[in-house]
Design a protein around this motif. Structure first.
Motif, PDB file in Angstrom:
ATOM      1  N   LEU A  69      26.390 -17.634  19.545  1.00  0.00           N
ATOM      2  CA  LEU A  69      27.018 -17.164  18.445  1.00  0.00           C
ATOM      3  C   LEU A  69      28.196 -18.303  17.868  1.00  0.00           C
ATOM      4  O   LEU A  69      28.410 -18.603  16.676  1.00  0.00           O
ATOM      5  N   LEU A  70      28.944 -19.036  19.035  1.00  0.00           N
ATOM      6  CA  LEU A  70      30.193 -19.653  18.324  1.00  0.00           C
ATOM      7  C   LEU A  70      30.068 -21.245  18.378  1.00  0.00           C
ATOM      8  O   LEU A  70      31.034 -22.036  18.204  1.00  0.00           O
ATOM      9  N   THR A  72      27.611 -22.703  16.510  1.00  0.00           N
ATOM     10  CA  THR A  72      26.970 -23.332  15.114  1.00  0.00           C
ATOM     11  C   THR A  72      26.707 -22.225  14.267  1.00  0.00           C
ATOM     12  O   THR A  72      26.615 -20.940  14.448  1.00  0.00           O
ATOM     13  N   PRO A  73      26.928 -22.404  12.937  1.00  0.00           N
ATOM     14  CA  PRO A  73      26.782 -20.982  12.035  1.00  0.00           C
ATOM     15  C   PRO A  73      25.395 -20.523  12.190  1.00  0.00           C
ATOM     16  O   PRO A  73      24.469 -21.124  12.119  1.00  0.00           O
ATOM     17  N   LEU A  74      25.262 -19.026  12.231  1.00  0.00           N
ATOM     18  CA  LEU A  74      24.241 -18.509  12.804  1.00  0.00           C
ATOM     19  C   LEU A  74      23.461 -17.968  11.346  1.00  0.00           C
ATOM     20  O   LEU A  74      23.963 -17.863  10.280  1.00  0.00           O
ATOM     21  N   ARG A 104      20.766 -16.111   9.475  1.00  0.00           N
ATOM     22  CA  ARG A 104      20.485 -14.581   9.086  1.00  0.00           C
ATOM     23  C   ARG A 104      19.490 -13.944  10.235  1.00  0.00           C
ATOM     24  O   ARG A 104      19.659 -12.824  10.680  1.00  0.00           O
ATOM     25  N   ALA A 155      20.922 -13.556  13.578  1.00  0.00           N
ATOM     26  CA  ALA A 155      21.958 -12.599  13.347  1.00  0.00           C
ATOM     27  C   ALA A 155      21.445 -11.310  13.552  1.00  0.00           C
ATOM     28  O   ALA A 155      22.043 -10.415  14.344  1.00  0.00           O
ATOM     29  N   ASP A 156      20.455 -11.050  12.930  1.00  0.00           N
ATOM     30  CA  ASP A 156      19.779  -9.524  13.099  1.00  0.00           C
ATOM     31  C   ASP A 156      19.398  -9.386  14.529  1.00  0.00           C
ATOM     32  O   ASP A 156      19.570  -8.119  15.041  1.00  0.00           O
ATOM     33  N   ALA A 184      22.585  -9.036  16.839  1.00  0.00           N
ATOM     34  CA  ALA A 184      23.154  -7.759  16.638  1.00  0.00           C
ATOM     35  C   ALA A 184      22.317  -6.446  16.970  1.00  0.00           C
ATOM     36  O   ALA A 184      23.101  -5.489  17.541  1.00  0.00           O
ATOM     37  N   PHE A 231      23.292  -6.282  20.718  1.00  0.00           N
ATOM     38  CA  PHE A 231      24.644  -5.538  20.810  1.00  0.00           C
ATOM     39  C   PHE A 231      24.780  -4.169  20.482  1.00  0.00           C
ATOM     40  O   PHE A 231      25.524  -3.614  21.136  1.00  0.00           O
ATOM     41  N   ARG A 232      23.988  -3.840  19.573  1.00  0.00           N
ATOM     42  CA  ARG A 232      23.891  -2.300  19.123  1.00  0.00           C
ATOM     43  C   ARG A 232      23.537  -1.465  20.373  1.00  0.00           C
ATOM     44  O   ARG A 232      23.980  -0.487  20.303  1.00  0.00           O
ATOM     45  N   ARG A 291      25.337 -12.691  27.158  1.00  0.00           N
ATOM     46  CA  ARG A 291      26.768 -13.517  27.739  1.00  0.00           C
ATOM     47  C   ARG A 291      26.697 -15.033  27.285  1.00  0.00           C
ATOM     48  O   ARG A 291      27.819 -15.600  26.939  1.00  0.00           O
ATOM     49  N   LEU A 318      27.623 -15.524  23.915  1.00  0.00           N
ATOM     50  CA  LEU A 318      29.263 -15.301  23.489  1.00  0.00           C
ATOM     51  C   LEU A 318      30.089 -16.778  24.229  1.00  0.00           C
ATOM     52  O   LEU A 318      31.227 -16.445  24.182  1.00  0.00           O
ATOM     53  N   LEU A 367      30.442  -5.936  17.172  1.00  0.00           N
ATOM     54  CA  LEU A 367      29.531  -7.095  17.330  1.00  0.00           C
ATOM     55  C   LEU A 367      28.099  -6.583  16.873  1.00  0.00           C
ATOM     56  O   LEU A 367      27.152  -7.493  16.708  1.00  0.00           O
ATOM     57  N   ALA A 368      27.959  -5.431  16.698  1.00  0.00           N
ATOM     58  CA  ALA A 368      26.587  -4.793  16.219  1.00  0.00           C
ATOM     59  C   ALA A 368      26.158  -4.850  15.005  1.00  0.00           C
ATOM     60  O   ALA A 368      25.533  -3.949  14.385  1.00  0.00           O
ATOM     61  N   PRO A 376      24.642  -7.669  11.834  1.00  0.00           N
ATOM     62  CA  PRO A 376      24.474  -9.221  11.579  1.00  0.00           C
ATOM     63  C   PRO A 376      25.485  -9.832  10.647  1.00  0.00           C
ATOM     64  O   PRO A 376      25.899 -11.240  10.986  1.00  0.00           O
ATOM     65  N   LEU A 413      28.350 -10.700  12.842  1.00  0.00           N
ATOM     66  CA  LEU A 413      28.187 -11.588  13.689  1.00  0.00           C
ATOM     67  C   LEU A 413      28.276 -13.274  12.916  1.00  0.00           C
ATOM     68  O   LEU A 413      28.852 -14.427  13.203  1.00  0.00           O
ATOM     69  N   SER A 422      30.649 -16.259  13.363  1.00  0.00           N
ATOM     70  CA  SER A 422      30.045 -17.860  13.878  1.00  0.00           C
ATOM     71  C   SER A 422      30.756 -18.540  12.845  1.00  0.00           C
ATOM     72  O   SER A 422      31.056 -19.905  13.077  1.00  0.00           O
ATOM     73  N   ALA A 433      34.292 -19.072  13.877  1.00  0.00           N
ATOM     74  CA  ALA A 433      34.542 -19.907  14.932  1.00  0.00           C
ATOM     75  C   ALA A 433      34.074 -21.454  14.711  1.00  0.00           C
ATOM     76  O   ALA A 433      34.696 -22.274  15.327  1.00  0.00           O
ATOM     77  N   ARG A 437      32.831 -11.559  27.518  1.00  0.00           N
ATOM     78  CA  ARG A 437      31.813 -12.113  28.258  1.00  0.00           C
ATOM     79  C   ARG A 437      31.942 -11.917  29.809  1.00  0.00           C
ATOM     80  O   ARG A 437      31.010 -11.602  30.297  1.00  0.00           O
TER      81      ARG A 437
END
Lengths: 124, 124
Positions: free
Chosen positions: A25-26, A28-30, A32, A35-36, A39, A42-43, A114, A117, B45-46, B48, B51, B55, B58, B114
């Motif tokens: 995630l953290l 480089t820019p995610l 789409r 991200a889907d 997400a 995490f959902r 993990r 993140l 976090l759930a 897109p 996220l 991102s 960050a 994490r």
DNA sequence: GATCGATATTGACGGTTATCTATGGATAGG
DNA sequence: CCTATCCATAGATAACCGTCAATATCGATC
């Protein structure tokens, strides 16, 4: 960044090589699509009942679904529904043994989340 | 468990002392209240869009909210809504500077999440 | 203080989700 | 077979969530 965080970061970066899913995630820019996917995983963790199920499964190593209804105090179909959600997110695996179905944690998926993140590697 | 995982585990356990929130998921059965708190954070976090916001924040260290609307291709109120969700989950902090509001990541919360996914320490 | 520009809030709408009861399908034992 | 048990699915309902247009708020500038 203190020394221990530094060490931890490098150990994690090294371990990351072995991982499969989920763009960090953290760092480089995610995109789409990434991200889907993230997400969606995490959902699966975004519900207290599912977290307690995961916790019970992790604690006991392997659990029969029949042992997961009473401790949570909710109906059997609801437990089944949540176990299905966890299964489809690849967070648990299941195996039928006779009449019973046993669930266990899928460590690699938890590891991948993990890692997603994990903090960015600071260059300085 | 291989050697590097072992080292990583011990480093993480040591760092855990400094953490505040969120009972680990996988080391002991989760209580209802702890599950509620953890689920609330994972729920942030759930999505897109959130996220990708995280991102971007960050990646850039600190971002004006005005720079977060165009890249995601959604309306300004929707971005604002998601930033609020992240803020209330303690995942980002905001600071007003003149007309603009700058967002930055709250590292400790990400670290705590994490840690919540850290594997149980196997006694053998 | 009137106005402008940056963000937040409100209200509405449609889609998703958590939960239950009722039911169905599979497996073991008699 | 028949039945009991374990588990999943179906259908219904209520609550929740993401999104947008419209509007309000807040700070700077003229």
């Amino acid at each position: 960044m203190d020394r221990l965080t530094h060490i931890s970061t490098y150990v994690n970066v090294f371990l990351m090589e072995k991982m499969l899913c989920c763009t960090p995630l953290l760092t480089t820019p995610l995109q789409r699509s990434d991200a889907d996917e993230l997400a969606a995983r995490f959902r699966a963790l975004a519900d207290p009942v599912r977290l307690r199920l995961l916790s019970l499964i992790a604690d006991r190593g392997e659990v029969c679904a029949c042992d997961l209804v009473v401790p949570l105090g909710i109906s059997q179909p609801t437990v089944s529904h949540h176990l299905r959600t966890l299964f489809e997110a690849d967070l648990v695996a299941r195996e039928r043994r006779g009449r019973w179905i046993h669930y266990r944690l899928v460590d690699s998926t938890v590891d991948a989340l993990r890692q997603a993140l994990a903090p960015a590697i600071v260059s300085s």
